[in-house]
Design a protein around this motif. Sequence first.
Motif, mmCIF file in Angstrom:
data_model
loop_
_atom_site.group_PDB
_atom_site.id
_atom_site.type_symbol
_atom_site.label_atom_id
_atom_site.label_comp_id
_atom_site.label_asym_id
_atom_site.label_seq_id
_atom_site.Cartn_x
_atom_site.Cartn_y
_atom_site.Cartn_z
ATOM 1 N N GLY A 45 26.470 60.737 37.938
ATOM 2 C CA GLY A 45 27.728 60.168 38.381
ATOM 3 C C GLY A 45 28.899 60.814 37.660
ATOM 4 N N ASP A 46 30.084 60.276 37.898
ATOM 5 C CA ASP A 46 31.284 60.770 37.227
ATOM 6 C C ASP A 46 31.501 60.008 35.925
ATOM 7 N N GLN A 47 32.269 60.622 35.039
ATOM 8 C CA GLN A 47 32.635 59.958 33.787
ATOM 9 C C GLN A 47 34.118 59.588 33.859
ATOM 10 N N LEU A 48 34.404 58.292 33.706
ATOM 11 C CA LEU A 48 35.760 57.780 33.874
ATOM 12 C C LEU A 48 36.325 57.329 32.528
ATOM 13 N N TYR A 49 37.380 57.975 32.100
ATOM 14 C CA TYR A 49 38.107 57.569 30.902
ATOM 15 C C TYR A 49 39.314 56.754 31.367
ATOM 16 N N ILE A 50 39.165 55.431 31.322
ATOM 17 C CA ILE A 50 40.184 54.518 31.832
ATOM 18 C C ILE A 50 41.252 54.306 30.768
ATOM 19 N N GLN A 51 42.517 54.376 31.176
ATOM 20 C CA GLN A 51 43.607 54.112 30.240
ATOM 21 C C GLN A 51 43.473 52.688 29.699
ATOM 22 N N GLY A 52 43.485 52.544 28.374
ATOM 23 C CA GLY A 52 43.179 51.268 27.744
ATOM 24 C C GLY A 52 44.027 50.111 28.241
ATOM 25 N N HIS A 53 45.328 50.315 28.387
ATOM 26 C CA HIS A 53 46.216 49.224 28.772
ATOM 27 C C HIS A 53 46.073 48.841 30.242
ATOM 28 N N ALA A 54 45.284 49.608 31.001
ATOM 29 C CA ALA A 54 45.056 49.282 32.415
ATOM 30 C C ALA A 54 43.810 48.434 32.611
ATOM 31 N N SER A 55 43.155 48.022 31.534
ATOM 32 C CA SER A 55 41.889 47.304 31.656
ATOM 33 C C SER A 55 41.970 46.039 32.528
ATOM 34 N N PRO A 56 43.071 45.264 32.530
ATOM 35 C CA PRO A 56 43.091 44.089 33.407
ATOM 36 C C PRO A 56 42.837 44.432 34.873
ATOM 37 N N GLY A 57 43.321 45.560 35.324
ATOM 38 C CA GLY A 57 43.088 45.954 36.710
ATOM 39 C C GLY A 57 41.637 46.277 36.995
ATOM 40 N N ILE A 58 40.939 46.829 36.017
ATOM 41 C CA ILE A 58 39.527 47.146 36.201
ATOM 42 C C ILE A 58 38.704 45.864 36.209
ATOM 43 N N TYR A 59 39.079 44.914 35.346
ATOM 44 C CA TYR A 59 38.410 43.612 35.376
ATOM 45 C C TYR A 59 38.654 42.912 36.712
ATOM 46 N N ALA A 60 39.873 43.011 37.221
ATOM 47 C CA ALA A 60 40.195 42.376 38.500
ATOM 48 C C ALA A 60 39.337 42.950 39.619
ATOM 49 N N ARG A 61 39.102 44.246 39.593
ATOM 50 C CA ARG A 61 38.265 44.863 40.628
ATOM 51 C C ARG A 61 36.807 44.418 40.488
ATOM 52 N N ALA A 62 36.338 44.329 39.237
ATOM 53 C CA ALA A 62 34.963 43.870 39.020
ATOM 54 C C ALA A 62 34.805 42.399 39.436
ATOM 55 N N PHE A 63 35.882 41.633 39.358
ATOM 56 C CA PHE A 63 35.868 40.248 39.851
ATOM 57 C C PHE A 63 35.768 40.246 41.370
ATOM 58 N N LEU A 64 36.478 41.151 42.009
ATOM 59 C CA LEU A 64 36.462 41.208 43.466
ATOM 60 C C LEU A 64 35.076 41.606 43.974
ATOM 61 N N ASP A 65 34.406 42.535 43.286
ATOM 62 C CA ASP A 65 33.086 42.965 43.778
ATOM 63 C C ASP A 65 31.942 42.103 43.244
ATOM 64 N N GLY A 66 32.279 41.031 42.491
ATOM 65 C CA GLY A 66 31.270 40.069 42.085
ATOM 66 C C GLY A 66 30.590 40.348 40.769
ATOM 67 N N ARG A 67 31.053 41.340 40.026
ATOM 68 C CA ARG A 67 30.389 41.659 38.765
ATOM 69 C C ARG A 67 30.938 40.841 37.599
ATOM 70 N N ILE A 68 32.093 40.233 37.766
ATOM 71 C CA ILE A 68 32.705 39.404 36.720
ATOM 72 C C ILE A 68 33.093 38.068 37.341
ATOM 73 N N SER A 69 32.866 37.008 36.605
ATOM 74 C CA SER A 69 33.169 35.667 37.112
ATOM 75 C C SER A 69 34.590 35.240 36.758
ATOM 76 N N GLU A 70 35.029 34.171 37.412
ATOM 77 C CA GLU A 70 36.349 33.620 37.111
ATOM 78 C C GLU A 70 36.402 33.116 35.677
#
Length: 894
Positions: A141-166
């Motif tokens: 796969g690809d290796q993704l270096y996510i900008q640290g301060h953008a982490s809330p958006g990545i959590y929000a996406r994982a919530f949308l796809d069901g990997r993170i709960s409310e």
Amino acid sequence: MSDPVGKLPSELDQLPDRDTEETAEWAASLDAVAQAAGTRRAEYLLRRTLQHAEAAGLALPKLLETDYVNTIPTAAEPEFPGDEAMEARITAWNRWNAAAMVTRGSKYGVGGHIATFASAAWLYETGFQHFFRGKEADGSGDQLYIQGHASPGIYARAFLDGRISEQQLDNFRQESGGNGLPSYPHPRRLPWLWEFPTVSMGLGPLSAIYQARFNRYLQNRSIKDTANSHVWAFLGDGEMDEPESTAALALASREQLDNLTFVINCNLQRLDGPVRANFRVVQELEAQFRGAGWNVIKSLWGSAWDELFQLDTTGALVRRLREVPDAQFQTYATRDVAYIRQHFFGANAELVQLAGVLSDAKITECFHSSRGGHEPRKVYAAYKAALEHKGAPTVILAQTVKGYTLGAGFESKNANHQMKKLTIDEFKDMRDLLGLPIPDSAFADGQVPYGHPGANSPEVQYLNERRAALGGPAPARKVKHVALPAPADRSFAPLLKGSGKQEMATTMAFVRLVKDLMRDKETGKRWVPIVPDEARTFGMESLFPSAGIYSPLGQTYEPVDRDQLMYYKEAKDGQILNEGITEAGAMADFIAACTSYATHGEPMIPFYIFYSMFGWQRTADQMWQLADQLGKGFIVGATAGRTTLTGEGLQHADGHSHLIASTNPASLNYDPAFAYEIAVIVKDGLRRMYGEQPEDVFYYLTVYNEPKVQPAMPEGVEEGILKGLYRFNTAADLAEAAPAADAPKVQLMASGTAIHWVLEAQKLLAAEWNVAADVWSATSWGELRREALECDEALLRGEVRTPYVTRALEGVTSPVLAVSDWMRQVPDQISQWVEQDWTSLGTDGFGLSDTREGARRHFGVDAQSIVVAALAQLARRGEVPASSVKEARERYGL
């Protein structure tokens, strides 16, 4: 165009001109254009000519800076393959939940960042929908270096796809209960999601370059097919000021790492204000990257600007954009149309005329929101071009508005990095802007709700279909453990039996061991020797011809020492990573190799050997990054200690690295005295890191360049070596001048090279002062302390456990004197668990240039100083006369 008076000579003056008449005609043509159409037209023609020459492959210097416009014109954008309306709804939900999560958490005072993801949402979403390859397909796969301060958006996406709960979203930055989310990408805290820690700014871009490089290393050595793996690093324009961010740009272009893309979110703001208040950071970064040999793609303006550029028949608009500083452009994003008409378009008559045909709505759209980083078609075009470019890495400079869609109170405000929440009214405005079906009644309790379209909604189905097509969820970290077989005992045997009468430094002992381990049929190819241009210092030149130095080009020259046995051999499948003078680069290489077991499913065994002083002192932040990323490998601080480097002086004399290393919970720190101790430690390290039940730790060993006779391993000391302490010998073991049976006793404890001064002191105490001294080898002050702390913690749970160091000294009634080539705080780490009288000697203060003997006398750690310190201990207890201490000082000239 005639030569100006006083023109400085250039390199062209040194080249023969075979046709001076033709050259004069070209110059005259340029003169004519400048005179007839103006200098701006002449400049334009020159730039276009140079761009054409570059595209044609002519060997000319590149333009370092292009106009402040998009690299890919609208007419050249590829067809967008996705459902834009659907992706807009998905992005809207992610924007909402990212902001809601941080706002809800603000009532607990845990903080969070909203504005960064708001500006970068489309940069991530376009990648997740169309580019980022997951780990469930073939390859890594690809290796993704996510900008640290953008982490809330990545959590929000994982919530949308069901990997993170409310519930987990509500536990953002509240991890102690065991069901929370870490503030930033921390693999150690959320190991199924995050792969790479990035929020220590500057380390992300540096690591991304070396990760891409290590991918090629694995490919060229036929260990793993990484041809389809692409490294994406998402960075902030302010972050690029960190020296580490740009430290390895030349390496990336030199090695043609077209498997690497930097995406720099140019929202023109750093933490306190504009990144370049009086300048233009986009143009600066373009010049920097182009000068380093990167392919640069600028995605600056959204489609609303197309009309303005089409009307700009004179180039006045492009020139104006090139001259407006970032801070002023940020101001335009917050001001009304009248202000923009006056201060931007009012700069000259051509712009006034252009603005006259523009509506207020068009100007507002252009200056307030229309940026290349906010439009999926623009972002898609940039990403596709990056992947299609071959022969060089690519950087995408995407302009955005920090705080985009969060409302007038956030967008482009200097303080928005520190703003942690929106009001209910601001959320309602955001809801209306994004078109989300969230009723007013959802706010009845005064709390902003999370939003989700439903697990079976078209949005979630679309998201899952796109991720399935790209190889599964992302980001994601997956570890499929592959245990490595233990190397054959014969590799360790030479160190265990000692060196006989031959003297050998422990640095050389370690290198000999690794050289034998690299011959192992099962695991030899997995060793990754890493050294920052000091291989010969550490006696590693013998590895050059046998293992080879990695180079993607192989060896395109005949080395000057080709006729010698240990010649400098580079090879495409070379095993050694010789990084040049860059400890930060070597550490980035080490991290990539240490985590290959997770990134690629290929466990590698790296050892990074360096001048001791230039490890933890210089790159301790990367050591934390290594721990956070759950790396495994051996860090070797060679030429260790403060007195073993003859003549090198203050900046090379390391007396504190073990103290710094002790702060890192993942680092197992050893200071071995003898070659056999190294063999035992390395063997156990291979078991603990790569065996059937691997631990997420790495090893730090210090070795010395001082040749000494290496003894054979005594029986039954393996446990003590690994736990950190064992009795090496007793006074009764001395062949000559053994003290009397009723002689006063002292326990001499030492680590590393100090064991040899202690052994000499043991003889002096017995022969000259009738004092019986036992000698203990303290292989790890840190491990002794770690185990003792665990015992203390057990007491809080009602478990009674005695620390190993206390048990090892049980029954000893004599005082303990600890000696090392480190600051006294290093051995003093264990003093509270030593029940006997305790004192220590060390090398506190600055280093200095001198002989080894001179330096040791200066710090008071030589054999004679140890004797005096031991006598002083005994005198305080009344076991020797106080006059003995004075007599010893005078005898030894102290």
